[in-house]
Design an enzyme around this catalytic site. Structure first.
Site, PDB file in Angstrom:
ATOM      1  N   ASP A  16       0.823  -1.212   0.000  1.00  0.00           N
ATOM      2  CA  ASP A  16       0.000   0.000   0.000  1.00  0.00           C
ATOM      3  C   ASP A  16       0.861   1.267   0.000  1.00  0.00           C
ATOM      4  OD1 ASP A  16      -2.397   1.360  -0.005  1.00  0.00           O
ATOM      5  OD2 ASP A  16      -2.598   1.347   2.180  1.00  0.00           O
ATOM      6  N   HIS A  33       2.656   3.407  -8.919  1.00  0.00           N
ATOM      7  CA  HIS A  33       2.435   1.979  -9.192  1.00  0.00           C
ATOM      8  C   HIS A  33       3.633   1.400  -9.945  1.00  0.00           C
ATOM      9  CE1 HIS A  33      -1.506   2.442  -7.615  1.00  0.00           C
ATOM     10  NE2 HIS A  33      -2.002   3.125  -8.630  1.00  0.00           N
ATOM     11  N   GLU A  63     -12.421  -4.154  -4.439  1.00  0.00           N
ATOM     12  CA  GLU A  63     -12.881  -2.766  -4.248  1.00  0.00           C
ATOM     13  C   GLU A  63     -12.106  -1.776  -5.128  1.00  0.00           C
ATOM     14  OE1 GLU A  63     -12.211  -4.941  -1.694  1.00  0.00           O
ATOM     15  OE2 GLU A  63     -14.346  -5.290  -1.307  1.00  0.00           O
ATOM     16  N   TRP A  65     -11.754  -1.852  -8.166  1.00  0.00           N
ATOM     17  CA  TRP A  65     -12.494  -1.583  -9.409  1.00  0.00           C
ATOM     18  C   TRP A  65     -13.252  -0.265  -9.318  1.00  0.00           C
ATOM     19  CZ3 TRP A  65     -11.018  -4.192 -13.411  1.00  0.00           C
ATOM     20  CH2 TRP A  65     -10.664  -5.539 -13.332  1.00  0.00           C
ATOM     21  N   LEU A 127      10.056 -21.112  -5.234  1.00  0.00           N
ATOM     22  CA  LEU A 127       9.176 -20.153  -4.553  1.00  0.00           C
ATOM     23  C   LEU A 127       7.896 -20.047  -5.372  1.00  0.00           C
ATOM     24  CD1 LEU A 127       8.624 -17.664  -2.577  1.00  0.00           C
ATOM     25  CD2 LEU A 127       9.714 -16.242  -4.304  1.00  0.00           C
TER      26      LEU A 127
HETATM   27  C1  IPE Z   1      -5.420  -2.604  -0.258  1.00  0.00           C
HETATM   28  O1  IPE Z   1      -5.070  -1.285  -0.407  1.00  0.00           O
HETATM   29  C2  IPE Z   1      -5.456  -3.272  -1.599  1.00  0.00           C
HETATM   30  C3  IPE Z   1      -4.147  -3.455  -2.249  1.00  0.00           C
HETATM   31  C4  IPE Z   1      -3.004  -3.190  -1.703  1.00  0.00           C
HETATM   32  C5  IPE Z   1      -4.206  -3.998  -3.565  1.00  0.00           C
HETATM   33  P1  IPE Z   1      -6.167  -0.148  -0.584  1.00  0.00           P
HETATM   34  O2  IPE Z   1      -5.446   1.141  -0.682  1.00  0.00           O
HETATM   35  O3  IPE Z   1      -7.082  -0.490  -1.704  1.00  0.00           O
HETATM   36  O4  IPE Z   1      -6.993  -0.277   0.768  1.00  0.00           O
HETATM   37  P2  IPE Z   1      -7.653   0.843   1.667  1.00  0.00           P
HETATM   38  O5  IPE Z   1      -8.558   1.644   0.767  1.00  0.00           O
HETATM   39  O6  IPE Z   1      -6.546   1.665   2.220  1.00  0.00           O
HETATM   40  O7  IPE Z   1      -8.388   0.088   2.729  1.00  0.00           O
HETATM   41  C1  IPE Z   2      -1.430   0.334  -3.448  1.00  0.00           C
HETATM   42  O1  IPE Z   2      -1.256   1.702  -3.473  1.00  0.00           O
HETATM   43  C2  IPE Z   2      -1.690  -0.257  -4.815  1.00  0.00           C
HETATM   44  C3  IPE Z   2      -3.089  -0.610  -5.072  1.00  0.00           C
HETATM   45  C4  IPE Z   2      -4.050  -0.585  -4.191  1.00  0.00           C
HETATM   46  C5  IPE Z   2      -3.430  -1.031  -6.409  1.00  0.00           C
HETATM   47  P1  IPE Z   2      -2.477   2.696  -3.492  1.00  0.00           P
HETATM   48  O2  IPE Z   2      -2.882   2.924  -4.908  1.00  0.00           O
HETATM   49  O3  IPE Z   2      -3.560   2.226  -2.599  1.00  0.00           O
HETATM   50  O4  IPE Z   2      -1.831   4.027  -2.926  1.00  0.00           O
HETATM   51  P2  IPE Z   2      -2.392   4.943  -1.751  1.00  0.00           P
HETATM   52  O5  IPE Z   2      -2.733   4.034  -0.624  1.00  0.00           O
HETATM   53  O6  IPE Z   2      -3.585   5.649  -2.296  1.00  0.00           O
HETATM   54  O7  IPE Z   2      -1.267   5.864  -1.424  1.00  0.00           O
HETATM   55 MG    MG Z   3      -4.016   2.446  -0.640  1.00  0.00          MG
END
Ligand code: IPE
Ligand code: IPE
Ligand code: MG
Length: 236
Positions: A16, A33, A63, A65, A127
């Site tokens: 995240d 990303h 979510e 999406w 792995l």
């Molecule tokens: C969790 O991160 C999903 C992924 C890392 C793919 P999110 O950014 O989507 O989750 P929330 O919104 O902080 O709960």
């Molecule tokens: C995690 O980073 C990657 C995905 C959830 C796809 P975020 O895109 O959630 O980045 P933040 O949390 O908004 O900084």
């Molecule tokens: Mg996030």
């Protein structure tokens, strides 16, 4: 690390903070990303070095999406590029690729590239890299319940025979041991619908840093922290 039980057999990571990493630098979210893909490479190498058997990465949630279409498109394009560019490397590293999630929801082209990489790496063994894509734990649990109910209604199973093992065999993760160590970056203290059944007894390590800043040394640090924990599984 002193003995093999102090090494997690399965590490799961909620990757995240890509968006915030990019924002801090005045860059578009997709740049975060893209930078995060490099952290993935480092983690695979670190896991191989440690002798970890499974690495599950939360790459895209059910979510996610709901994000703006442009970001979803950018994430799918990045995933496709990752699958194409990394397949050779995964072969060289003897890494087997698997995926969990509602994969039917992925765009056809993305799913085709995913399946090609899974097939190509199927015989590898050192792995297993599990990508959670279009993954939502509640959805997974509901599907498992539905599949058991369907079999029960058809007389194929007796409801009295439904136990934890039978239930787990209907999850996307059937055959994969539960994670021992769950890592989340970006400092958020939540599990965001990730592996709710499977992480029941996982040790949790949270990093404040954003995912693109997560490097090999951080994974080693998390493994060290794991080795210091005393897992009790409810007993003494
Ligand atoms: C969790 O991160 C999903 C992924 C890392 C793919 P999110 O950014 O989507 O989750 P929330 O919104 O902080 O709960
Ligand atoms: C995690 O980073 C990657 C995905 C959830 C796809 P975020 O895109 O959630 O980045 P933040 O949390 O908004 O900084
Ligand atoms: Mg996030």
């Amino acid at each position: 690390m002193s003995d093999s039980s102090s090494i997690p057999r399965h590490i799961a990571i909620i990757m995240d903070g890509n968006g915030r990493w990019a924002k801090e630098r005045g860059l578009p979210r997709r740049a975060g990303h893209r930078a995060g893909a490099e952290s993935v490479r480092e983690c695979v190498e670190a896991c191989k070095e440690l002798g970890v058997e499974y690495l599950t990465l939360y790459a895209f949630s059910s979510e996610n999406w709901n994000r703006p279409a442009a970001e979803v498109t950018a994430l799918m394009a990045l995933l496709e590029r990752f699958l194409e560019e990394k397949a050779d490397e995964l072969m060289k590293q003897d890494v087997k690729l698997q995926a969990i999630g509602h994969l039917d929801r992925l765009p056809d082209r993305t799913r085709a590239k995913l399946n090609a990489a899974i097939e190509r790496t199927a015989q590898n063994g050192s792995l297993t890299l599990v990508l959670a894509l279009s993954y939502g734990s509640r959805e997974e649990l509901v599907e498992a319940a539905r599949s058991l109910a369907t079999d029960a209604a058809a007389g194929k199973i007796d409801p009295a025979d439904i136990d934890g093992d039978l239930f787990a065999s209907r999850l996307y993760t059937a055959g994969i041991p539960d994670p021992d160590l769950l890592i989340r970056t970006s400092g958020e203290l939540r599990v965001s619908n990730f592996l709710l059944w499977q992480i029941s007894y996982a040790e949790i390590v949270i990093f404040k840093k954003f995912w693109p800043d997560f490097h090999q040394a951080d994974l080693f640090e998390a493994a060290k922290e794991y080795a210091r924990r005393h897992r009790r599984f409810g007993a003494l």
